[in-house]
Design an enzyme around this catalytic site. Sequence first.
Site, mmCIF file in Angstrom:
data_model
loop_
_atom_site.group_PDB
_atom_site.id
_atom_site.type_symbol
_atom_site.label_atom_id
_atom_site.label_comp_id
_atom_site.label_asym_id
_atom_site.label_seq_id
_atom_site.Cartn_x
_atom_site.Cartn_y
_atom_site.Cartn_z
ATOM 1 N N ASP A 782 0.841 -1.190 0.000
ATOM 2 C CA ASP A 782 0.000 0.000 0.000
ATOM 3 C C ASP A 782 0.883 1.249 0.000
ATOM 4 O O ASP A 782 1.889 1.322 0.694
ATOM 5 C CB ASP A 782 -0.908 0.006 1.236
ATOM 6 C CG ASP A 782 -1.973 1.081 1.142
ATOM 7 O OD1 ASP A 782 -2.310 1.472 0.012
ATOM 8 O OD2 ASP A 782 -2.459 1.512 2.201
ATOM 9 N N CYS A 814 -8.305 -2.616 -9.027
ATOM 10 C CA CYS A 814 -7.543 -2.572 -7.775
ATOM 11 C C CYS A 814 -8.529 -2.098 -6.717
ATOM 12 O O CYS A 814 -9.571 -2.717 -6.552
ATOM 13 C CB CYS A 814 -6.316 -1.682 -7.908
ATOM 14 S SG CYS A 814 -6.608 -0.095 -8.702
ATOM 15 N N SER A 815 -8.246 -1.003 -6.049
ATOM 16 C CA SER A 815 -9.234 -0.455 -5.120
ATOM 17 C C SER A 815 -10.052 0.632 -5.803
ATOM 18 O O SER A 815 -11.268 0.563 -5.877
ATOM 19 C CB SER A 815 -8.551 0.099 -3.870
ATOM 20 O OG SER A 815 -9.506 0.583 -2.947
ATOM 21 N N ALA A 816 -9.343 1.645 -6.338
ATOM 22 C CA ALA A 816 -10.037 2.723 -7.034
ATOM 23 C C ALA A 816 -10.217 2.424 -8.519
ATOM 24 O O ALA A 816 -11.037 3.052 -9.182
ATOM 25 C CB ALA A 816 -9.280 4.031 -6.857
ATOM 26 N N GLY A 817 -9.419 1.512 -9.045
ATOM 27 C CA GLY A 817 -9.521 1.176 -10.463
ATOM 28 C C GLY A 817 -8.796 2.136 -11.368
ATOM 29 O O GLY A 817 -9.157 2.267 -12.544
ATOM 30 N N ILE A 818 -7.759 2.806 -10.858
ATOM 31 C CA ILE A 818 -7.027 3.753 -11.698
ATOM 32 C C ILE A 818 -5.509 3.580 -11.587
ATOM 33 O O ILE A 818 -4.805 3.587 -12.589
ATOM 34 C CB ILE A 818 -7.403 5.209 -11.353
ATOM 35 C CG1 ILE A 818 -7.192 5.494 -9.861
ATOM 36 C CG2 ILE A 818 -8.840 5.510 -11.765
ATOM 37 C CD1 ILE A 818 -7.390 6.948 -9.478
ATOM 38 N N GLY A 819 -4.990 3.430 -10.360
ATOM 39 C CA GLY A 819 -3.541 3.415 -10.171
ATOM 40 C C GLY A 819 -2.891 2.120 -10.606
ATOM 41 O O GLY A 819 -2.272 2.024 -11.669
ATOM 42 N N ARG A 820 -3.008 1.091 -9.800
ATOM 43 C CA ARG A 820 -2.412 -0.207 -10.134
ATOM 44 C C ARG A 820 -3.070 -0.805 -11.378
ATOM 45 O O ARG A 820 -2.413 -1.502 -12.150
ATOM 46 C CB ARG A 820 -2.561 -1.152 -8.949
ATOM 47 C CG ARG A 820 -2.027 -0.585 -7.649
ATOM 48 C CD ARG A 820 -2.256 -1.535 -6.484
ATOM 49 N NE ARG A 820 -2.147 -0.839 -5.211
ATOM 50 C CZ ARG A 820 -2.204 -1.437 -4.039
ATOM 51 N NH1 ARG A 820 -2.379 -2.741 -3.970
ATOM 52 N NH2 ARG A 820 -2.092 -0.733 -2.914
ATOM 53 N N GLN A 858 -1.750 6.422 -11.277
ATOM 54 C CA GLN A 858 -2.124 7.532 -10.407
ATOM 55 C C GLN A 858 -0.944 8.357 -9.911
ATOM 56 O O GLN A 858 -1.045 9.569 -9.780
ATOM 57 C CB GLN A 858 -2.909 6.984 -9.213
ATOM 58 C CG GLN A 858 -3.580 8.058 -8.365
ATOM 59 C CD GLN A 858 -4.457 7.454 -7.299
ATOM 60 O OE1 GLN A 858 -4.409 6.255 -7.046
ATOM 61 N NE2 GLN A 858 -5.265 8.272 -6.651
#
Length: 892
Positions: A782, A814-820, A858
């Site tokens: 994280d 991922c969590s937000a769907g943008i970074g990873r 991100q």
Amino acid sequence: MIESVSRVRWSSSGTYNVRASELARDRLKTLTATKRAKGQVLLENVFQHLELIEKDYFGLQYSENGVLPNPPNSDVMRWLDPSKPVKKQMRGQGHFYFRVKFYVSDPSKLQEEYTRYHFYLQVRKDILVGRLVVPPSTACLLASYIIQSELGDYQIDEHGPKYISGMELVPHQTEEMEKKIAELHKLHKGQTPADAEFNFLDHAKRLEMYGVDLHKAKDSANKELHLGVTSIGLVVFQNGIKINTFSWGKIVKISFKRKQFFIQLRRELSEDYDTLLGFNVLTYRSCKNLWKSCVEHHTFFRLLHSPQQHLSCSRGGGARRFLSLGSKFSYTGRTQLQTAEETARCTQRLLDRATFKRSPSKRALRQTVPVPVDKSKQQQPGVVVRTPRAHHGDNKVQSSAARQPRRAWVDTPTHASDEAQEYTGGAPCAFSPALTTGTSHTLAYADEEPDLAVTYDHQSSDEGLVSIVMEPDEQGRFGFNVKGGADLDMPILVSRVAPNTPADTCYPKLNEGDQVLLINGINISGLLHDQVVNLIRASRDSNSGQLILTVKPNADYEAEADRIVLEEEPAYQYVPDTPQLRPGTDALAQSMLLLADGLASGKLVAQFEKLYRKKPGLSTNIAKLPENQAKNRYRDISPYDITRVVLMGREDGDYINANYVNMEIPGSGIINSYIATQGPLSQTVVDFWDMVLEAESTLIVMVTTLIERGRGKCHRYWPPLRDTLQLGGEGEGGAGPRITVTCTREEADPTGTYITRELVVRDQFEGEERDITHMQYLSWPDHGVPDNASAFLAFVSAVRACRVGMQEPAVVHCSAGIGRTGVLILAETALCLIEANQPVYPLDIVRQMRDQRAMMVQTPCQYRFVCSCIHHAYTEGLVMPLPQFSNSSTIA
């Protein structure tokens, strides 16, 4: 008609004729010339009228078709050629516009305050008309210097709460900005108008678009670009972002043919071919205008003397010809060095110069009307009655050790002797560097005719070397940092100069970007970085205690904000598709070399940080509807309306926080389809599985764990091994689960980096059943990136193996769907490009993704990590061009 600044003379008795001055200010000066006069005659008339000494920085522009100039039609503007008759250049009626032609990289190089004042007026105009784009915070700071120059120190009894509101200072000026400007104005107490204008220019020179002569162009894919000509070289902009810089030292030849513009780059030691880059320009006239701008800027800023004698027309073995089909254009003015030398010879004229009156800003909202002042009553708020102050011509930069202009944010002394001291400008004046011998570098300009070309050659000596002597302060420090060294394969450059330290206060001063060649007479070209640092420190222990540096002034390198960026080593390079590339050119290998350079220099990440996070003009209105807000994991992560996934046949709404993202692999016919989405919430698990079923997806890639640092990142939407998860139902009493998910297999890879699951999903009401492969990456910390690039690449390769033969979109979250999520898509796209033998430009890939879902990839550390993974995969041979593409030299 020439619009000009009328100069106001002050009599020795100290009287000031207000009415006459106002008439002189408002009067247009008409300059006449004979019918066949050349442009030089008109220019000299203008310079003589304005009494300019450093005149070579300026020129006259006219509109080719008579249309008033503005940013959208700036391509019609042309510079008056001094060597051609005026009537052959401007045909018919029109106006000439007096403008800065060559923007000096450092205002301290301008030796006269009056010249800096004209630069100051030009930059103000550039900002107001939108030619120079300025961030709001910087715009407020620059505006505060304008207020200081015009109104002087902030006076609480004189400047009311809205004393700025009538002045046109910045584009789209708001009341909130005016409050900020007023607060900044208070910090400039004690600065003279010359101080404020110098500081204005000192901040403006750091703007990315400062001094850029923009020209519209297109790449081979017909995408719009802008080519900018500057003092340091040629820059390439795309969507307002600077994506590349080619310094004059990197360019060997500049040419054009009809509407095509070419630059040939110098061959590096590791290369066996020159790189020829081509761009498409709108029209032939525009293309030639761009070429001429390059000739003029290179000559003015890089050469010691104007090289007119080197102009020749040759063919075959080089025999001279009297008839040429090529362009005969050459720059006929003085170079920057010649201008400095000429100004130095005019010292007495500088001392005897008449005073000049500064022009006030335009009143945007209202005019300030003179109001009779009753001394017995308090002055009306917002009404300025300050008497204009005389700004004498001796307020100039002198070639002696002079104090620096007062800076913002710094406490200023208030004792009388300091207040009475004469202002002598900014940093010490530009010096005339000593000529030195060195390896010559030839740059040629060729026009549109390849068989009978006008070739403009010069022998360019290296930049003049400067000797700088300084002594350490009481703590034994010199106050500067260096970067580079033989171990880093970089020259030794000054990366930072701390304010008010010996390096900053010595004369000549040391500047960021200066290249250090000798330290106390010792050649450091072959020394390691630590050896150079130790050599500098050893100077403190010598008998004299002095440090003597021989430096090459900042020419090919440009300081940006708090770091020095090696402009000659761009982060990545746009190589357009052009048949002029020599046989054997390997665009993929070249892109990998440039990727390595960008990683090493840090420029790669710097360009990423400037890229828009959300595509301008794309709305996210559906995500913000009240009934949909609870379906978003994060309030600021919303899908674009145009590319969002729409759920079908749902009574409770068609919304889910997900976008379609399609990535095309040129030259292969492959389009990788994805659905980029957030990790499901407890209330959106059914929506998630509906989306998977409707899209007919057979692969889900999960790039997060369920909980990180005690915070939930994703709700578990699958059951344990050999168990079944029941979801949904219909009717008030419920009619059984609508969707069931069964886990039939779960297996971790040998390293424990990721887990592969096999899931069976059934829609009980539709009678549909689907086998799903679920791949979860476990080793992503994280707020960080994985430590092992090889492990992540192994996971990407496993994902790619599952995609073989798959036409349906893969669901990635991922969590937000943008970074990873963005990192995974970027990595897979790059590996596919390598297999297709296509060049890889990561920033272009990020831009394509962000055009379909906002904020993909991100953080800068994520971007740097995935770029290093791509380079590692290529250099280690983990991914190679496939046989069917290995002989292809197509450049995307």
